[in-house]
Design a protein around this motif. Structure first.
Motif, PDB file in Angstrom:
ATOM      1  N   LYS A   1       0.859  -1.174   0.000  1.00  0.00           N
ATOM      2  CA  LYS A   1       0.000   0.000   0.000  1.00  0.00           C
ATOM      3  C   LYS A   1       0.898   1.228   0.000  1.00  0.00           C
ATOM      4  O   LYS A   1       1.925   1.246   0.693  1.00  0.00           O
TER       5      LYS A   1
ATOM      6  N   ASP B   1       0.924   5.593   0.031  1.00  0.00           N
ATOM      7  CA  ASP B   1       0.208   6.865   0.040  1.00  0.00           C
ATOM      8  C   ASP B   1       1.225   7.992  -0.075  1.00  0.00           C
ATOM      9  O   ASP B   1       2.396   7.747  -0.368  1.00  0.00           O
ATOM     10  N   THR B   2       0.791   9.211   0.165  1.00  0.00           N
ATOM     11  CA  THR B   2       1.688  10.349  -0.048  1.00  0.00           C
ATOM     12  C   THR B   2       2.962  10.239   0.773  1.00  0.00           C
ATOM     13  O   THR B   2       4.046  10.562   0.293  1.00  0.00           O
TER      14      THR B   2
ATOM     15  N   ASN C   1      -1.475   3.014 -10.890  1.00  0.00           N
ATOM     16  CA  ASN C   1      -2.115   3.874  -9.901  1.00  0.00           C
ATOM     17  C   ASN C   1      -1.096   4.643  -9.086  1.00  0.00           C
ATOM     18  O   ASN C   1      -1.208   5.838  -8.879  1.00  0.00           O
TER      19      ASN C   1
ATOM     20  N   THR D   1       1.081   7.622 -10.712  1.00  0.00           N
ATOM     21  CA  THR D   1       0.546   8.988 -10.730  1.00  0.00           C
ATOM     22  C   THR D   1       0.856   9.693  -9.403  1.00  0.00           C
ATOM     23  O   THR D   1       1.159  10.876  -9.367  1.00  0.00           O
ATOM     24  N   LEU D   2       0.780   8.906  -8.337  1.00  0.00           N
ATOM     25  CA  LEU D   2       1.068   9.468  -7.019  1.00  0.00           C
ATOM     26  C   LEU D   2       2.528   9.892  -6.910  1.00  0.00           C
ATOM     27  O   LEU D   2       2.853  10.977  -6.429  1.00  0.00           O
TER      28      LEU D   2
ATOM     29  N   GLU E   1       3.111  12.907  -8.799  1.00  0.00           N
ATOM     30  CA  GLU E   1       2.570  14.055  -8.056  1.00  0.00           C
ATOM     31  C   GLU E   1       3.607  14.594  -7.065  1.00  0.00           C
ATOM     32  O   GLU E   1       3.856  15.793  -7.022  1.00  0.00           O
ATOM     33  N   VAL E   2       4.219  13.685  -6.293  1.00  0.00           N
ATOM     34  CA  VAL E   2       5.182  14.170  -5.293  1.00  0.00           C
ATOM     35  C   VAL E   2       6.507  14.580  -5.943  1.00  0.00           C
ATOM     36  O   VAL E   2       7.265  15.351  -5.380  1.00  0.00           O
TER      37      VAL E   2
ATOM     38  N   LYS F   1       1.583  18.318   0.160  1.00  0.00           N
ATOM     39  CA  LYS F   1       0.119  18.444   0.218  1.00  0.00           C
ATOM     40  C   LYS F   1      -0.326  19.768  -0.395  1.00  0.00           C
ATOM     41  O   LYS F   1      -1.335  19.826  -1.115  1.00  0.00           O
TER      42      LYS F   1
ATOM     43  N   MET G   1      -0.269  19.358  -3.998  1.00  0.00           N
ATOM     44  CA  MET G   1      -1.383  18.541  -4.486  1.00  0.00           C
ATOM     45  C   MET G   1      -2.667  19.336  -4.633  1.00  0.00           C
ATOM     46  O   MET G   1      -3.463  19.082  -5.532  1.00  0.00           O
TER      47      MET G   1
ATOM     48  N   ASP H   1      -3.440  11.279   4.872  1.00  0.00           N
ATOM     49  CA  ASP H   1      -3.802  10.359   3.812  1.00  0.00           C
ATOM     50  C   ASP H   1      -4.996   9.491   4.184  1.00  0.00           C
ATOM     51  O   ASP H   1      -4.885   8.273   4.323  1.00  0.00           O
TER      52      ASP H   1
ATOM     53  N   THR I   1      -5.490   8.938  -7.557  1.00  0.00           N
ATOM     54  CA  THR I   1      -4.149   8.602  -7.080  1.00  0.00           C
ATOM     55  C   THR I   1      -4.176   7.989  -5.692  1.00  0.00           C
ATOM     56  O   THR I   1      -3.435   7.058  -5.413  1.00  0.00           O
ATOM     57  N   LEU I   2      -5.002   8.516  -4.816  1.00  0.00           N
ATOM     58  CA  LEU I   2      -4.981   8.021  -3.436  1.00  0.00           C
ATOM     59  C   LEU I   2      -6.058   6.971  -3.188  1.00  0.00           C
ATOM     60  O   LEU I   2      -6.140   6.429  -2.094  1.00  0.00           O
TER      61      LEU I   2
END
Lengths: 377, 258
Positions: free
Chosen positions: A58, A60-61, A89, A92-93, A96-97, B131, B134, B166, B197-198
């Motif tokens: 898993k 996340d950011t 998936n 893309t995250l 983003e970061v 954040k 984002m 998150d 994305t999340l």
């Protein structure tokens, strides 16, 4: 996944492979930071680095950022970097970061002698600002009063009555109770100490003069500054925060005339009334203690009181009350109008309103004492 | 995590909420399921109780009867630890942002993170900037205070704060109200990007027809204290319910479609 996240490393010649697995999420951020920090500290000399994230359960950011941070610090060593096993998936995250630029350091003002001196200077200058604010408000208030005198229909009687209920009527129980108790205490202390000289009966003189001239009005004014001054500041301050005052102004109303004038008129009527009640309650409490504790009969107490005090004492106390009301009201409204956007600012100005209100009440009392002494009263 | 993918993340059964000691019954036996990973738009006439429903689910309004399950946890019977665990997994964007006015943007976003995670200042700052990025804000905004932000920026910062940990589930109360159409459109795109994305589940109370068309997977309609219709935008448009007809075929709706 067996609990926490992991980051295994394998070295092959000049190649370094990092296998990330488990949940890389916010919940495990403290562990992840340690894992990534270890690799960063290792200061690898590898020419080629592979980060395999295919076993990450898993992401996340937090996890994505830490992988990005790891790859950035490895890239600094000049290694050729490849990230493998990123699902669509999650990519893309990560993209983003990746757009996150280097963090600007938070503004923290250094503590220097110069900065400290500057702060002291600014605080001193603020005293001047307070005085100017009070003078400004007094002028605006007089102007509003003059407008209302010329156009009596613009006088807001309902508002005055409403505030009178808030600052005067609802304050009666607490004011009467506290002044009553203070009267009791003054009488008890007086009796206790005067008895040694056989001067019991002078307690009545002391009580009368003290309560009517000084304690009565001062105590009530301080209570009102704490009770109603703070309320005025908080009310006006929150109206200011929510742009209600701006709304009034744009509708063609003068906020001083609509909001401040009725409040101050209510205080000017309310404070003398409370002072009178307070003084009576204190005398009653003192008389009660003198009778029960000192054995001074009520008739004797009243006779002595009539001899000891003149109407002047009473008048001096009452004359001071409206002036103190004006000072409390103006200080409270000035502070209320100074409130800016934040809740913190509201708190600061409410505190300042009470502190300055009490300060000015005491200064005012001192000035009156000098004045009455010089006219021989 | 334990839930299968299409499981309901929020399950509301026979929810009844009253105000004023029974004088007004706002919600009356309401049933609702929100599926994992969807964007559910919630509409209804003003004053129908949309915000009340949201506030009841997140526990700000007491309920008279009914069950609310979030992440499979029954919030009525959960102890405070279980509740906290659930609260950690959701994020809420209030209608007016509800940013802490005495904290800077940076501190606002870091506030929930500091509370729940022991991480370094460096990571906190980096996550804050990530954040902010984002939600489409520049890092320079970080040291401003809420009173120095415009309405749209407040909403964005509030969303960044809602997303700080998150969460898996986000409640948005009228996220696009008070934004200009371009800003509102950006906000919809933002919600969709974040959802992709999340893998977020989004519960959105809105009046914005554009948001309903572009961002929402399903739409639920509140009326008479109940959910009167749930479904896709096409199903809503085909519905014969009078309020739905005037809502989706009114002047404003036609402007959106054409």
């Amino acid at each position: 996944m067996n609990g926490g996240p992991a980051l295994e490393r394998m070295t092959q010649g000049d190649a370094l492979a990092l296998y990330a697995s488990g949940p890389w999420t916010a919940r495990y951020a403290p562990d992840l930071e340690v894992l990534v920090g270890d690799i960063e500290k290792m200061n690898s000399q590898s020419k080629r680095v592979l980060i395999d994230v295919s076993k990450v359960a898993k992401l996340d950011t937090f996890g994505a950022w830490l992988i990005e941070r790891l790859s950035r610090s490895l890239a600094l060593t000049g290694a050729e970097l490849r990230i493998a096993g990123l699902s669509a998936n999650y990519s893309t995250l990560v993209d983003e970061v990746r757009r996150v630029k280097e963090t600007p350091p938070p503004d923290r003002e250094p503590v220097t002698v110069k900065a400290t001196l500057e702060r002291i200077g600014r605080s001193v200058a603020q005293i001047g600002d307070t005085l100017i604010g009070i003078i400004d408000m007094t002028g605006a208030l007089l102007f509003a009063l003059w407008t209302v005198v010329r156009h009596p229909t613009r006088f807001r009687l309902t508002s005055v009555v409403h505030h009178l209920e808030q600052v005067c009527w609802r304050a009666v129980p607490i004011v009467v109770l506290i002044t009553f108790l203070i009267g009791c205490i003054i009488a008890q202390q007086g009796l206790f100490h005067f008895r040694r000289f056989g001067a019991d009966v002078f307690v009545v003189d002391m009580l009368g003069v003290l309560v009517l001239r000084e304690i009565g009005v001062l105590l009530v004014a301080i209570m009102v500054a704490g009770r109603s001054g703070s309320a005025y500041t908080a009310e006006l301050g929150s109206m200011k925060m929510r742009e209600e005052i701006d709304a009034l102004r744009t509708m063609g109303f003068d906020p001083i005339e609509v909001l401040v004038l009725p409040r101050i008129i209510a205080l000017v009527i309310g404070l003398p009334a409370l002072t009178f009640l307070g003084a009576m309650a204190a005398l009653y409490g003192g008389g009660l203690v003198a009778w029960l504790y000192g054995g001074v009969e009520p008739e004797a107490f009243l006779l002595r009181l009539r001899d000891a005090i003149s109407i002047d004492h009473f008048m001096i106390g009452m004359v001071k009350a409206p002036f103190m009301a004006i000072v409390i009201g103006i200080v409270a409204c000035v502070e209320g109008m100074l409130v800016r956007g934040s809740a913190e600012s509201l708190g600061q100005h409410t505190t300042a309103s009470v502190v300055k209100g009490i300060f000015f009440v005491i200064v005012m009392d001192g000035i009156f004492a000098i004045f009455f002494a010089s006219i021989g009263k | 995590m334990a839930n299968p993918p299409d499981d309901a993340i929020i399950r509301v059964r026979d929810l009844t909420v009253e105000f004023g000691g029974g004088k007004t019954r706002v919600l009356n036996g309401l049933n609702l399921d929100v599926k994992r990973g969807e964007v559910l738009g919630f509409v209804g006439p003003s004053g129908a109780g949309k915000s009340v429903l949201m506030r009841t689910i997140i526990g700000l309004v007491p309920r008279l009867a009914g069950d609310i399950e979030v992440f499979g946890v029954d919030l009525g019977s959960a102890d405070s630890d279980a509740r906290r665990a659930v609260e950690r997994r959701w994020g809420i964007l209030f209608q007016h942002g509800a940013l802490f006015s005495s904290l800077s943007v940076r501190q606002n976003i870091q506030f929930p993170v500091r509370e729940y995670l022991k991480v370094s200042e460096r990571l906190l700052d980096e996550i804050t900037i990530a954040k902010l990025g984002m939600v489409g804000l520049k890092p320079e905004v970080a040291d401003r205070y809420p009173s120095e932000l415009s309405g749209g920026m407040i909403k964005r910062v509030a969303l960044a704060r809602a997303l700080a940990l998150d969460p898996e589930l986000v409640f948005l109360d009228e996220p696009t109200s008070g934004l200009d159409p371009i800003g509102a459109g950006d906000f919809d795109d933002l919600v969709m990007t974040l959802q992709r994305t999340l893998g977020l589940t989004v519960f959105m109370v809105t009046h914005d027809l554009d948001s309903l068309y572009t961002a929402c997977d399903r739409i639920a309609v509140l009326g008479d204290g109940k959910v009167i219709a749930v479904g896709s935008i096409e199903e809503m448009r085909a519905s014969q319910h009078p309020w739905l007809k005037s809502y989706f075929h009114g002047k404003r709706a036609r402007a959106v479609v054409t």
